[in-house]
Design an enzyme around this catalytic site. Structure first.
Site, PDB file in Angstrom:
ATOM      1  N   ALA A  21       0.862  -1.191   0.000  1.00 17.71           N
ATOM      2  CA  ALA A  21       0.000   0.000   0.000  1.00 17.71           C
ATOM      3  C   ALA A  21       0.894   1.234   0.000  1.00 17.71           C
ATOM      4  O   ALA A  21       2.067   1.152  -0.394  1.00 17.71           O
ATOM      5  CB  ALA A  21      -0.937  -0.019   1.207  1.00 17.71           C
ATOM      6  N   ASN A  22       0.375   2.366   0.408  1.00 12.98           N
ATOM      7  CA  ASN A  22       1.178   3.596   0.460  1.00 12.98           C
ATOM      8  C   ASN A  22       0.691   4.447   1.631  1.00 12.98           C
ATOM      9  O   ASN A  22      -0.232   4.058   2.343  1.00 12.98           O
ATOM     10  CB  ASN A  22       1.100   4.341  -0.880  1.00 12.98           C
ATOM     11  CG  ASN A  22      -0.324   4.712  -1.230  1.00 12.98           C
ATOM     12  OD1 ASN A  22      -0.973   5.466  -0.518  1.00 12.98           O
ATOM     13  ND2 ASN A  22      -0.832   4.133  -2.323  1.00 12.98           N
ATOM     14  N   ARG A  23       1.299   5.595   1.816  1.00  8.29           N
ATOM     15  CA  ARG A  23       1.075   6.377   3.028  1.00  8.29           C
ATOM     16  C   ARG A  23      -0.155   7.285   2.969  1.00  8.29           C
ATOM     17  O   ARG A  23      -0.367   8.083   3.881  1.00  8.29           O
ATOM     18  CB  ARG A  23       2.312   7.232   3.319  1.00  8.29           C
ATOM     19  CG  ARG A  23       3.501   6.409   3.782  1.00  8.29           C
ATOM     20  CD  ARG A  23       4.728   7.283   3.942  1.00  8.29           C
ATOM     21  NE  ARG A  23       4.466   8.444   4.764  1.00  8.29           N
ATOM     22  CZ  ARG A  23       5.183   9.570   4.719  1.00  8.29           C
ATOM     23  NH1 ARG A  23       6.183   9.679   3.874  1.00  8.29           N
ATOM     24  NH2 ARG A  23       4.887  10.575   5.499  1.00  8.29           N
TER      25      ARG A  23
END
Ligand code: C5P
Length: 218
Positions: A21-23
């Protein structure tokens, strides 16, 4: 207006317990959806997994992966006059998803990644009279990369963020950005709350004239 907003990250499964995923916290998209609903627009929010409450007056669709988000956007596209793609869609997913938890071996392992669908490129042929707004999260050459995406993704506007700054972009409540328009317009937005930035963006959207895009039906 009928406004479709996407927000948050997508999660791309590796196995039943792990993902890429990402932030993205989803805040920019959620503030935008909330502000649009408060102005009296009809709002549908397609959200990846985030820890935020559903904004008042907004119809939610929860999704997990980029494929899910693409399906949801295609479902709601014909309903909307405006699409605001604030989601940080994952750019790659594992080529294979293991059906059982991959056991730790203590050795290194290779994970093959393949591109996810680019949602804006996928739906570009169906734009018609809709207004399309994208976001570009970059860590260098921010405006040049954003300008290239504005053209490549057939957008009316793109909000370009430098996410290498601690007070802008992912996770924080503040942002600074450059808004680029397909009409050649450019606005510099100095540091402000994401809530205020959502209002600025809606001010632009409410007075904008969309460029005519593809003519097909989704
Ligand atoms: O190419 P990049 O990910 O930087 O483009 C950002 C814009 O494109 C955002 O508006 C994002 O929501 C959208 N996007 C998309 N599908 C992807 C990746 C990004 O629609 N797979």
């Amino acid at each position: 207006m009928n406004i479709l907003v996407t927000a948050g990250p997508t999660r791309e499964a590796i196995d039943p317990v792990r993902f890429i995923a990402n932030r993205s916290s989803g805040k920019m998209g959620y503030f935008t959806a909330a502000a649009a609903a408060a102005r009296g627009h009809k709002v549908r929010l397609v959200s990846g997994p985030v820890c935020l409450p559903a904004p008042d007056g907004v119809t939610m669709t929860q999704v997990v992966s980029a494929d899910d988000m693409l399906r949801a956007v295609r479902t709601h596209l014909s309903w909307c006059d405006v699409l605001i793609m604030a989601a940080a869609v994952a750019d790659w997913r594992p080529a294979d998803v293991a059906s059982a938890k991959i056991k730790k071996t203590g050795r290194s392992m290779m994970l093959e990644l393949v591109p996810t669908p680019d949602i804006l490129r996928d739906i570009a042929p169906y734009k018609q009279q809709r207004l399309f707004v994208g976001f570009a999260a970059e860590t260098s050459t921010v405006v040049a990369y954003a300008a290239a995406k504005l053209a490549a993704k057939n957008l009316d506007y793109i909000v370009a963020n430098d996410v290498s700054q601690p007070d802008a972009g992912f996770e924080v409540d503040t942002n600074r950005a450059v808004l680029l328009g397909a009409d050649g317009s450019r606005e510099e937005w100095q540091l402000m709350s994401k809530r205020d930035m959502a209002e600025r963006l809606l001010d632009v959207i409410e007075t904008a004239t969309p460029q005519t895009g593809g003519r097909g039906n989704c």
